[in-house]
Design an enzyme around this catalytic site. Structure first.
Site, PDB file in Angstrom:
ATOM      1  CG  HIS A 108      -2.160  -0.795   1.022  1.00 25.48           C
ATOM      2  ND1 HIS A 108      -3.254  -0.699   1.836  1.00 25.48           N
ATOM      3  CD2 HIS A 108      -2.477  -1.713   0.076  1.00 25.48           C
ATOM      4  CE1 HIS A 108      -4.194  -1.519   1.405  1.00 25.48           C
ATOM      5  NE2 HIS A 108      -3.744  -2.160   0.350  1.00 25.48           N
TER       6      HIS A 108
ATOM      7  CE1 TYR B  66      -4.811   3.785   9.027  1.00 24.67           C
ATOM      8  CE2 TYR B  66      -5.355   3.497  11.344  1.00 24.67           C
ATOM      9  CZ  TYR B  66      -4.598   3.156  10.239  1.00 24.67           C
ATOM     10  OH  TYR B  66      -3.623   2.185  10.352  1.00 24.67           O
TER      11      TYR B  66
ATOM     12  N   PRO C 141      -3.597   0.073  18.845  1.00 23.26           N
ATOM     13  CG  PRO C 141      -5.510  -1.158  18.353  1.00 23.26           C
ATOM     14  CD  PRO C 141      -4.776  -0.529  19.480  1.00 23.26           C
TER      15      PRO C 141
ATOM     16  CE  LYS D 107       4.684   3.061  13.345  1.00 26.82           C
ATOM     17  NZ  LYS D 107       4.859   2.689  11.961  1.00 26.82           N
TER      18      LYS D 107
ATOM     19  CE1 TYR E 175      -0.761   3.692   9.630  1.00 25.76           C
ATOM     20  CE2 TYR E 175       0.292   2.695   7.712  1.00 25.76           C
ATOM     21  CZ  TYR E 175      -0.727   2.723   8.651  1.00 25.76           C
ATOM     22  OH  TYR E 175      -1.717   1.747   8.614  1.00 25.76           O
TER      23      TYR E 175
HETATM   24  P1  RFL Z   1       2.110 -11.976  21.501  1.00 26.63           P
HETATM   25  O1  RFL Z   1       1.636 -12.053  20.084  1.00 26.63           O
HETATM   26  O2  RFL Z   1       1.135 -11.634  22.544  1.00 26.63           O
HETATM   27  O3  RFL Z   1       2.752 -13.396  21.808  1.00 26.63           O
HETATM   28  C1  RFL Z   1       3.103 -13.785  23.113  1.00 26.63           C
HETATM   29  C2  RFL Z   1       3.019 -15.304  23.199  1.00 26.63           C
HETATM   30  O4  RFL Z   1       3.424 -15.729  24.501  1.00 26.63           O
HETATM   31  C3  RFL Z   1       2.550 -16.740  24.936  1.00 26.63           C
HETATM   32  N1  RFL Z   1       2.570 -16.765  26.407  1.00 26.63           N
HETATM   33  C4  RFL Z   1       3.253 -17.689  27.115  1.00 26.63           C
HETATM   34  N2  RFL Z   1       4.025 -18.717  26.744  1.00 26.63           N
HETATM   35  C5  RFL Z   1       4.572 -19.472  27.725  1.00 26.63           C
HETATM   36  N3  RFL Z   1       4.382 -19.234  29.055  1.00 26.63           N
HETATM   37  C6  RFL Z   1       3.625 -18.199  29.459  1.00 26.63           C
HETATM   38  N4  RFL Z   1       3.437 -17.961  30.775  1.00 26.63           N
HETATM   39  C7  RFL Z   1       3.026 -17.365  28.490  1.00 26.63           C
HETATM   40  N5  RFL Z   1       2.227 -16.272  28.545  1.00 26.63           N
HETATM   41  C8  RFL Z   1       1.959 -15.930  27.275  1.00 26.63           C
HETATM   42  C9  RFL Z   1       1.191 -16.364  24.353  1.00 26.63           C
HETATM   43  O5  RFL Z   1       0.324 -17.472  24.249  1.00 26.63           O
HETATM   44  C10 RFL Z   1       1.593 -15.789  22.998  1.00 26.63           C
HETATM   45  O6  RFL Z   1       1.553 -16.761  21.973  1.00 26.63           O
HETATM   46  O7  RFL Z   1       3.356 -10.993  21.647  1.00 26.63           O
HETATM   47  P2  RFL Z   1       4.541 -10.643  20.639  1.00 26.63           P
HETATM   48  O8  RFL Z   1       5.151 -11.892  20.072  1.00 26.63           O
HETATM   49  O9  RFL Z   1       5.383  -9.666  21.356  1.00 26.63           O
HETATM   50  O10 RFL Z   1       3.831  -9.927  19.390  1.00 26.63           O
HETATM   51  C11 RFL Z   1       3.188  -8.706  19.552  1.00 26.63           C
HETATM   52  C12 RFL Z   1       2.015  -8.575  18.586  1.00 26.63           C
HETATM   53  O11 RFL Z   1       1.208  -9.725  18.668  1.00 26.63           O
HETATM   54  C13 RFL Z   1       1.150  -7.326  18.870  1.00 26.63           C
HETATM   55  O12 RFL Z   1       1.971  -6.230  19.194  1.00 26.63           O
HETATM   56  C14 RFL Z   1       0.277  -6.923  17.667  1.00 26.63           C
HETATM   57  O13 RFL Z   1      -0.691  -7.896  17.405  1.00 26.63           O
HETATM   58  C15 RFL Z   1      -0.403  -5.575  17.920  1.00 26.63           C
HETATM   59  N6  RFL Z   1      -1.336  -5.187  16.861  1.00 26.63           N
HETATM   60  C16 RFL Z   1      -0.890  -4.623  15.684  1.00 26.63           C
HETATM   61  N7  RFL Z   1       0.424  -4.491  15.448  1.00 26.63           N
HETATM   62  C17 RFL Z   1       0.875  -4.015  14.262  1.00 26.63           C
HETATM   63  O14 RFL Z   1       2.094  -3.872  14.065  1.00 26.63           O
HETATM   64  N8  RFL Z   1       0.034  -3.626  13.251  1.00 26.63           N
HETATM   65  C18 RFL Z   1      -1.305  -3.737  13.398  1.00 26.63           C
HETATM   66  O15 RFL Z   1      -2.021  -3.446  12.430  1.00 26.63           O
HETATM   67  C19 RFL Z   1      -1.821  -4.229  14.655  1.00 26.63           C
HETATM   68  N9  RFL Z   1      -3.132  -4.357  14.854  1.00 26.63           N
HETATM   69  C20 RFL Z   1      -2.709  -5.338  17.036  1.00 26.63           C
HETATM   70  C21 RFL Z   1      -3.596  -4.915  16.002  1.00 26.63           C
HETATM   71  C22 RFL Z   1      -3.236  -5.914  18.196  1.00 26.63           C
HETATM   72  C23 RFL Z   1      -4.605  -6.059  18.323  1.00 26.63           C
HETATM   73  N10 RFL Z   1      -5.058  -6.664  19.526  1.00 26.63           N
HETATM   74  C24 RFL Z   1      -6.036  -7.673  19.565  1.00 26.63           C
HETATM   75  C25 RFL Z   1      -4.367  -6.413  20.762  1.00 26.63           C
HETATM   76  C26 RFL Z   1      -4.959  -5.037  16.128  1.00 26.63           C
HETATM   77  C27 RFL Z   1      -5.467  -5.579  17.292  1.00 26.63           C
HETATM   78  C28 RFL Z   1      -6.966  -5.653  17.407  1.00 26.63           C
HETATM   79  C1  PHB Z   2      -5.753  -4.480  10.846  1.00 26.18           C
HETATM   80  O1  PHB Z   2      -5.872  -4.700   9.619  1.00 26.18           O
HETATM   81  O2  PHB Z   2      -6.065  -5.330  11.685  1.00 26.18           O
HETATM   82  C2  PHB Z   2      -5.242  -3.171  11.309  1.00 26.18           C
HETATM   83  C3  PHB Z   2      -4.809  -2.238  10.365  1.00 26.18           C
HETATM   84  C4  PHB Z   2      -4.333  -0.999  10.793  1.00 26.18           C
HETATM   85  C5  PHB Z   2      -4.305  -0.708  12.145  1.00 26.18           C
HETATM   86  C6  PHB Z   2      -4.735  -1.644  13.071  1.00 26.18           C
HETATM   87  C7  PHB Z   2      -5.203  -2.881  12.656  1.00 26.18           C
HETATM   88  O3  PHB Z   2      -3.861   0.510  12.537  1.00 26.18           O
END
Ligand code: RFL
Ligand code: PHB
Length: 391
Positions: A72, A200, A292, A296, A385
């Site tokens: 994109h 957004y 989110p 990042k 971004y």
């Molecule tokens: P995770 O993905 O939470 O993984 C951690 C893992 O550790 C496990 N765990 C354990 N394992 C062993 N023993 C324990 N005691 C444990 N406790 C936990 C868990 O089961 C899990 O598998 O962390 P990690 O690897 O640091 O990754 C981070 C990302 O997942 C997170 O920052 C992103 O998903 C955030 N996020 C977004 N990030 C982006 O860069 N771009 C996006 O567009 C974006 N959109 C989002 C998001 C997060 C969202 N939510 C639901 C919080 C959109 C949403 C809605």
């Molecule tokens: C997504 O596609 O899940 C998404 C995209 C952009 C954001 C957050 C989540 O800023």
């Protein structure tokens, strides 16, 4: 048993770290509390910074991303009935990749599966021992049996609710936190995305985001009160609310259908520093959370483990402490920049309780008008971004 690095948590941070270390000839074991299917069922990020996509390509994980993802070159910010295009490619010469975290995670698990024993799923009761000594170890239970792994480094990649950060004495860590007074309700639906780039939207009714995974899979979010439950939101109510928050021509184009996933996530900024306590290092959501809105979180998990893999390789291969000593400061510089940007995007785009007196609302609109009027302001937003290069 013994290994060079124990990685707690097999999300994107933990599994990518193991992959990067393996390419440098460093052995590690990943302990993941959940099953593979459970981790892959969590719908999360969708936007990869250019540096994240480039790193994945460089380490042999880019093939499917380049086939199925979408580059994109910009995004839309909608407000006051109209919308503003921010052209990343023209402003920065860089772009982002739309490719789901689920797919990144699948690619990582496929790579780990090629090495027997590199990851233990459903590892329960993970506990860290003696991390403040030269001989740390980690214990866990699997199928009722307790195992112990001796190691040189323990890396906490176990997310915000994991055990690693809480294993560090309180007086070692300084934490910074901002909890936002709303959440995001997200749905996934097998419908064509309403737009070719993300939208957004800041509306009087609250924030909305139109995102996507591929040509027949859309991801949409609406800001909702923190105490709302998923059950409060029928699909019809969701689509009506989303339409009401989008510019009219976009709302008219929206194709709706049954949701195949629906969840609510709270919004929070959080940083714990330093990222190191003796032989324990933290990476990804275990150390910091961003709302989110700036897309990042996943990208910071990737940049943390990029620095960490380099530092651990230098340490374990050459005995150098330079990288491990600098890790916390190096990673945090990038983290705070993303925390600021995510806070800014969140503040500029959401409806806050207490905005009724009108002042904060006018400042938001002035902020967006500044982006519309000033190429310098747009370039600054675009640079943040698409993200910094990883060097
Ligand atoms: P995770 O993905 O939470 O993984 C951690 C893992 O550790 C496990 N765990 C354990 N394992 C062993 N023993 C324990 N005691 C444990 N406790 C936990 C868990 O089961 C899990 O598998 O962390 P990690 O690897 O640091 O990754 C981070 C990302 O997942 C997170 O920052 C992103 O998903 C955030 N996020 C977004 N990030 C982006 O860069 N771009 C996006 O567009 C974006 N959109 C989002 C998001 C997060 C969202 N939510 C639901 C919080 C959109 C949403 C809605
Ligand atoms: C997504 O596609 O899940 C998404 C995209 C952009 C954001 C957050 C989540 O800023």
């Amino acid at each position: 048993m013994r290994t060079q690095v124990v990685i707690v948590g097999g999300g994107p941070a933990g599994s990518l770290l193991s992959h990067l270390l393996h390419r440098e000839g460093i052995e590690s074991i990943v302990l993941e509390r959940r099953s593979r299917d459970y981790v892959l069922s969590r719908i999360r990020a969708g936007v990869l910074e250019q540096a994240t996509a480039d790193l994945l390509r460089e380490v042999g994980l880019g093939e499917r991303m380049d086939r199925e993802g979408f580059a994109h070159d910009g995004t839309y910010l909608a407000y006051g009935g109209g919308q503003l295009h921010v052209d990343f490619a023209q402003l920065t010469g860089r772009n982002v990749m739309i490719y789901g975290q689920t797919q990144v995670q699948e690619d990582l698990y496929d790579a780990l599966a090629e090495r027997d024993g590199s990851i233990v799923f459903e590892a329960e009761d993970v506990a860290l021992h003696d991390v403040n000594s030269e001989a740390p170890s980690v214990t866990y239970t699997k199928d009722g049996q307790t195992h112990r792994v001796d190691t040189t480094w323990v890396i906490g990649c176990d997310g915000f609710h994991g055990v690693s950060r809480t294993s560090i004495p309180d007086d070692v860590l300084t934490t910074y936190e901002r909890v936002y007074p709303f959440g995001w309700l997200g749905i996934l639906s097998e419908t064509p995305p309403v737009n070719d780039e993300l939208i957004y939207a800041n509306s009087d009714r609250g924030f909305a985001l139109c995102s996507m995974r591929h040509a027949m899979l859309s991801r949409y979010y609406v800001q909702c009160p923190l105490d709302d439950a998923v059950e409060d939101w029928s699909d019809d109510r969701f689509w009506d609310e989303l339409r009401a928050r989008l510019p009219e021509d976009t709302a008219d184009r929206l194709v709706t259908g049954p949701s195949i996933e629906k969840s609510i996530a709270p919004l929070r900024s959080f940083v714990a520093e330093p990222l190191r306590y003796s032989r324990l290092m933290l990476a990804g959501d275990a150390a910091h959370i961003v709302p989110p809105t700036g897309a990042k979180g996943l990208n910071l998990a990737v940049s943390d483990v990029f620095y960490l893999a380099r530092a651990l390789t230098e340490n374990l291969r050459d005995g150098s402490n330079t990288g491990v000593d600098a890790y916390s400061e190096t990673a945090l510089r990038r983290v705070w920049r993303a925390v600021r940007f995510s806070w800014w995007m969140t503040t500029a785009m959401h409806r806050f309780p207490g905005q009724e007196d009108g002042f904060d609302r006018q400042i938001q609109l002035a902020e967006l008008q500044l982006l519309a009027d000033s190429e310098t302001a747009r370039r600054q937003m675009a640079e943040n971004y698409v993200g910094l290069p990883l060097t």
